[in-house]
Design an enzyme around this catalytic site. Structure first.
Site, PDB file in Angstrom:
ATOM      1  N   HIS A 170       0.835  -1.197   0.000  1.00 12.22           N
ATOM      2  CA  HIS A 170       0.000   0.000   0.000  1.00 12.22           C
ATOM      3  C   HIS A 170       0.873   1.252   0.000  1.00 12.22           C
ATOM      4  CE1 HIS A 170      -3.138  -2.842   1.289  1.00 12.22           C
ATOM      5  NE2 HIS A 170      -3.993  -1.959   0.825  1.00 12.22           N
ATOM      6  N   LYS A 174      -0.471   4.821   4.622  1.00 10.76           N
ATOM      7  CA  LYS A 174      -1.414   3.904   5.274  1.00 10.76           C
ATOM      8  C   LYS A 174      -0.930   3.580   6.681  1.00 10.76           C
ATOM      9  CE  LYS A 174      -3.967  -0.412   4.582  1.00 10.76           C
ATOM     10  NZ  LYS A 174      -5.287   0.235   4.805  1.00 10.76           N
TER      11      LYS A 174
END
Length: 284
Positions: A170, A174
């Site tokens: 990600h 995040k």
């Protein structure tokens, strides 16, 4: 067309965190009308931001540099509680719980895409679902919902004879590691392996994961490898390695619009009359 209430055939949606990554994408569906089928079933009733935000009172269309839309940005839920039927929330655990409690108090349905919940948060979500409709998922991609079904079948066939690992990647902003989707995959694989060991079939669903098991289950080692880099929206790969060959199941999200679309579809499916705890694969 779904009948939502006596005054309008359309489901009125409130969107929280409208300056965040997901909130922006969901708002786009209303302002730009990306999907004509969705536009026939939903309307934007409220646009919500954090307390004391400087953009309160601005028209959501003006804020997004298009024509005036007719919905003012607000941080006061009490002022707009009669303007929506279902709330969509992708914020942060503690804030999501505040919105959830408001929905319970005012008999509103809620779609929750926030990740990083602790067990006490999950207990609150579970209890709320006894009163209102709650759609809660770590991932609102239709593709991920399908992959979960595929992983269950693959694990039943070769799971006991394979080394299994999960890799998730990600963007570097995040917060939760590993991702909620990776944990969801890990839980499914472990539950499936457990069912093979005990010769008991499982009906994998959200309620099973929300209730921690009190039984002494075998703990299967399904490692999750997390990567945080650049602006990657989301990638998940599950590897099954058996003698001489490796099977990889991968899902790549290139645009957060897929999660916004899934959340809106979930809101339409949930409506304002259902009660209980649901997740994205329930709408398939």
């Amino acid at each position: 067309m779904i009948s939502i209430n006596n005054s309008s055939p359309l489901l009125r949606i409130a969107v929280t965190g409208i300056t965040g990554r997901m909130g922006k994408k969901i708002i786009e569906y209303f302002l730009i009308k990306k999907n004509k089928q969705l536009s026939k079933k939903i309307i934007l009733g409220a646009a919500i931001v954090r307390k004391n935000s400087s953009i309160c009172g601005i028209d959501i269309g003006t804020f997004n540099k298009i024509n005036e839309f007719g919905v003012k940005i607000t941080d006061n839920l009490e002022l707009i509680k009669d303007d929506f039927d279902t709330l969509i929330d992708f914020t942060a655990p503690d804030i999501s719980i505040q919105y959830l409690n408001f929905c319970v108090k005012n008999n509103k349905s809620i779609v929750i895409g926030t990740t990083g919940f602790k067990q006490q948060h999950k207990n609150i979500i579970r209890n709320a679902s006894k009163t209102i409709g709650v759609m809660y998922s770590a991932n609102f991609s239709i593709g991920i919902a399908l992959i979960l079904k595929i992983l269950h079948k693959i694990t039943k066939i070769i799971g006991n004879n394979a080394d299994i690992s999960i890799i998730e990647t990600h963007h570097n902003k995040k917060r939760d590691i590993p991702s909620g989707t990776a944990i969801m995959m890990q839980d499914l694989i472990r539950d499936t392996l457990q069912s093979i060991q005990t010769n008991k079939s499982i009906n994998y669903n959200l309620k099973k994961r929300m209730y921690p098991s009190k039984q002494k289950n075998i703990i299967y080692d399904i490692p999750i490898h997390s990567i945080r880099i650049g602006n990657v929206v989301g990638e998940h790969t599950v590897l099954f390695n058996i003698l001489g060959e490796r099977l990889e199941i991968t899902h790549k999200a290139d645009d957060r619009a897929i999660f916004a679309y899934g959340a809106l579809c979930a809101a339409i499916w949930l409506g304002c009359n259902k009660k209980g705890l649901f997740e994205i694969h329930d709408i398939l």
